[in-house]
Design a protein around this motif. Structure first.
Motif, PDB file in Angstrom:
ATOM      1  N   ILE A  13       0.841  -1.204   0.000  1.00 16.68           N
ATOM      2  CA  ILE A  13       0.000   0.000   0.000  1.00 16.68           C
ATOM      3  C   ILE A  13       0.877   1.254   0.000  1.00 16.68           C
ATOM      4  CG2 ILE A  13      -1.827   1.257   1.210  1.00 16.68           C
ATOM      5  CD1 ILE A  13      -2.664  -1.443   2.475  1.00 16.68           C
ATOM      6  N   GLY A  14       1.954   1.206   0.795  1.00 11.75           N
ATOM      7  CA  GLY A  14       2.837   2.369   0.904  1.00 11.75           C
ATOM      8  C   GLY A  14       3.378   2.817  -0.450  1.00 11.75           C
ATOM      9  N   LEU A  36      13.132  -2.124   4.392  1.00 15.51           N
ATOM     10  CA  LEU A  36      13.296  -3.126   3.326  1.00 15.51           C
ATOM     11  C   LEU A  36      13.371  -4.538   3.910  1.00 15.51           C
ATOM     12  CD1 LEU A  36      15.724  -1.274   0.863  1.00 15.51           C
ATOM     13  CD2 LEU A  36      13.233  -1.368   0.822  1.00 15.51           C
ATOM     14  N   GLY A  40       9.414  -5.340   1.729  1.00 17.93           N
ATOM     15  CA  GLY A  40       9.745  -4.053   1.121  1.00 17.93           C
ATOM     16  C   GLY A  40      10.541  -4.274  -0.152  1.00 17.93           C
TER      17      GLY A  40
HETATM   18  P1  NAD Z   1       3.499  -4.620   3.509  1.00 17.59           P
HETATM   19  O1  NAD Z   1       3.885  -5.762   4.384  1.00 17.59           O
HETATM   20  O2  NAD Z   1       3.333  -4.844   2.037  1.00 17.59           O
HETATM   21  O3  NAD Z   1       4.556  -3.433   3.658  1.00 17.59           O
HETATM   22  C1  NAD Z   1       5.082  -3.063   4.892  1.00 17.59           C
HETATM   23  C2  NAD Z   1       6.329  -2.222   4.631  1.00 17.59           C
HETATM   24  O4  NAD Z   1       6.842  -1.822   5.912  1.00 17.59           O
HETATM   25  C3  NAD Z   1       7.444  -2.965   3.907  1.00 17.59           C
HETATM   26  O5  NAD Z   1       7.963  -2.162   2.882  1.00 17.59           O
HETATM   27  C4  NAD Z   1       8.480  -3.207   4.995  1.00 17.59           C
HETATM   28  O6  NAD Z   1       9.806  -3.241   4.499  1.00 17.59           O
HETATM   29  C5  NAD Z   1       8.254  -2.032   5.921  1.00 17.59           C
HETATM   30  N1  NAD Z   1       8.672  -2.312   7.283  1.00 17.59           N
HETATM   31  C6  NAD Z   1       8.382  -3.419   8.036  1.00 17.59           C
HETATM   32  N2  NAD Z   1       8.965  -3.347   9.237  1.00 17.59           N
HETATM   33  C7  NAD Z   1       9.620  -2.153   9.275  1.00 17.59           C
HETATM   34  C8  NAD Z   1      10.406  -1.502  10.264  1.00 17.59           C
HETATM   35  N3  NAD Z   1      10.644  -2.075  11.440  1.00 17.59           N
HETATM   36  N4  NAD Z   1      10.912  -0.282   9.981  1.00 17.59           N
HETATM   37  C9  NAD Z   1      10.690   0.308   8.772  1.00 17.59           C
HETATM   38  N5  NAD Z   1       9.964  -0.286   7.786  1.00 17.59           N
HETATM   39  C10 NAD Z   1       9.437  -1.497   8.039  1.00 17.59           C
HETATM   40  O7  NAD Z   1       2.174  -4.033   4.154  1.00 17.59           O
HETATM   41  P2  NAD Z   1       0.886  -3.397   3.454  1.00 17.59           P
HETATM   42  O8  NAD Z   1      -0.037  -4.474   3.088  1.00 17.59           O
HETATM   43  O9  NAD Z   1       1.320  -2.432   2.425  1.00 17.59           O
HETATM   44  O10 NAD Z   1       0.255  -2.623   4.685  1.00 17.59           O
HETATM   45  C11 NAD Z   1       0.650  -1.280   4.986  1.00 17.59           C
HETATM   46  C12 NAD Z   1      -0.119  -0.809   6.203  1.00 17.59           C
HETATM   47  O11 NAD Z   1      -1.515  -0.845   5.944  1.00 17.59           O
HETATM   48  C13 NAD Z   1       0.107  -1.674   7.445  1.00 17.59           C
HETATM   49  O12 NAD Z   1       0.169  -0.835   8.553  1.00 17.59           O
HETATM   50  C14 NAD Z   1      -1.123  -2.559   7.505  1.00 17.59           C
HETATM   51  O13 NAD Z   1      -1.421  -2.918   8.820  1.00 17.59           O
HETATM   52  C15 NAD Z   1      -2.172  -1.631   6.929  1.00 17.59           C
HETATM   53  N6  NAD Z   1      -3.301  -2.305   6.250  1.00 17.59           N
HETATM   54  C16 NAD Z   1      -3.070  -3.248   5.295  1.00 17.59           C
HETATM   55  C17 NAD Z   1      -4.161  -3.834   4.642  1.00 17.59           C
HETATM   56  C18 NAD Z   1      -3.963  -4.850   3.531  1.00 17.59           C
HETATM   57  O14 NAD Z   1      -4.940  -5.435   3.068  1.00 17.59           O
HETATM   58  N7  NAD Z   1      -2.744  -5.073   3.056  1.00 17.59           N
HETATM   59  C19 NAD Z   1      -5.456  -3.470   4.983  1.00 17.59           C
HETATM   60  C20 NAD Z   1      -5.642  -2.493   5.973  1.00 17.59           C
HETATM   61  C21 NAD Z   1      -4.554  -1.913   6.594  1.00 17.59           C
END
Ligand code: NAD
Length: 349
Positions: A13-14, A36, A40
């Motif tokens: 999402i980011g 990463l 990531g």
């Molecule tokens: P993702 O796992 O694809 O991405 C997470 C990112 O955070 C990665 O790039 C990772 O490298 C980075 N990261 C992890 N630990 C870290 C740390 N300690 N320090 C710095 N960076 C770090 O997750 P996503 O699916 O893109 O979800 C993003 C956000 O949205 C999360 O907070 C999740 O809870 C929330 N969310 C996700 C969904 C979904 O369906 N994917 C739905 C609702 C909310």
């Protein structure tokens, strides 16, 4: 010029949020902070990496000293916090990593923002992006609203619930400027293939089994990721301070029906006879603590900020499938690393 920190911008999402902000707000200086981890991937944002208003910072939100120094150096005006450990299955085998990143990492960011904003909170904003999973499980009826009591069931949702509570508590205790959203399941391009939709697209391409938990009756509300990014943009700019918004697709699907729809689309795209991909469906042992149904009432964000999804599920799914078929190198690169070992272990039985 506003300085905006987006955490987790190399994730699913980011990456969509970073792309949207870099392209739509040339007057903002966007910093993307990401550790990463396995989730990531800088390939997700290769198209904007040389934009003049974009800077990537590799770093861990769990490291308080590093986070304090980063905030002191850059004096951010706003934070969009998406970095997290995000996969429920991984939280069952390693809950502590979820506590570290999702709880301690969030509190580190809150402390750093509070430190630099303490003398003037005017015009500042900390936006915490969270999930509908904090509300626990629904029966056959009803929807999660912004006032539904938290009732998390997995270590992932417990860690996100905890981080949400800290954000609210900073609002109450320190008058800290925050907004918070709880969103349903996202799908779309750049989704890491441990999550259901990209996992199944990849397995169908490779003629591998499609592991469906339990009886496949679990129900989720699905939202196209670019529509989530639009909602995030709206809430960041127009959301009411100290308020929460639920974001959802008005789009509930039982897993098994979703998988059958996906199989149908994939058969068409790959020129296979209808029914070929469905034969790959394999029911597997249920996940412990599996929530039966999530469904979001997204009427508040609709009424107050005028947001609604722009695509139907069929349209979004077709866009997603087209993207994965056109980006097989991305898929190959991402599945050849640590994930391949994890996948084999997870679905060995
Ligand atoms: P993702 O796992 O694809 O991405 C997470 C990112 O955070 C990665 O790039 C990772 O490298 C980075 N990261 C992890 N630990 C870290 C740390 N300690 N320090 C710095 N960076 C770090 O997750 P996503 O699916 O893109 O979800 C993003 C956000 O949205 C999360 O907070 C999740 O809870 C929330 N969310 C996700 C969904 C979904 O369906 N994917 C739905 C609702 C909310």
């Amino acid at each position: 010029m506003k300085k905006i920190l987006i955490t987790g911008g190399a994730g699913f999402i980011g990456s969509h949020v970073v792309r949207r902000f870099v392209n739509n707000y040339p007057e903002y200086q966007i910093y993307n902070l990401d550790a990463l981890t396995y989730a990531g991937n800088l390939e997700n944002i290769v198209d904007i990496e040389s934009a003049p208003n974009y800077t990537f910072v590799k770093g861990d939100i769990v490291d308080a000293g590093f986070i304090d120094a980063l905030f002191t150096e850059h004096q951010f005006d706003g934070v969009l916090h998406l970095a997290a450990e995000s996969h429920v299955d991984r939280s069952i085998t390693d809950p502590l990593s979820f506590v570290k990143t999702n709880v301690i990492g969030t509190v580190n960011l809150l402390n750093a923002a509070k430190m630099i904003w303490k003398d003037n909170m005017q015009g500042k904003r900390f936006y915490h992006i969270s999930t509908d999973e904090v509300y626990g499980s629904l029966g056959a009826e009803g929807l999660f609203t912004e006032t539904t009591a938290y009732d998390p069931n997995s270590p992932y949702s417990a860690s996100k619930a905890s981080s949400d509570h800290f954000v609210r508590a900073y609002g109450e205790t320190y008058d800290f400027p925050y907004v918070l959203t709880n969103c349903s399941n996202n799908y779309g391009p750049f989704h890491f293939p441990e999550k259901l939709i990209p996992l199944f697209i990849n397995n169908i391409i490779q003629n591998k089994p499609l592991p469906v938990y339990g009886d496949g009756k679990y129900t989720r509300d699905w939202l196209f990721v670019e529509d989530h990014a639009v909602a995030i943009d709206l809430v960041f700019h127009n959301g009411v301070n100290h308020d929460t918004y639920n974001i959802g697709g008005f789009n509930e699907w039982q897993n098994i029906d979703l998988v059958k729809l996906l199989c149908k689309i994939m058969d068409e795209k790959l020129g296979r006879t209808t029914g070929t991909s469905e034969k790959l469906i394999a029911y597997v042992k249920d996940r412990p603590g599996h929530d039966l149904r999530y469904a979001i009432d997204a009427s508040k964000i609709n009424k107050e900020l005028g947001w609604k999804p722009s695509v139907t599920f069929e349209q979004g799914l077709e866009k997603t499938v087209n993207w994965y078929l056109a980006n097989e190198t991305w898929l190959k690169n991402i599945t050849s690393g640590e994930y391949a070992t994890y996948y084999e272990k997870q679905y060995a039985n």
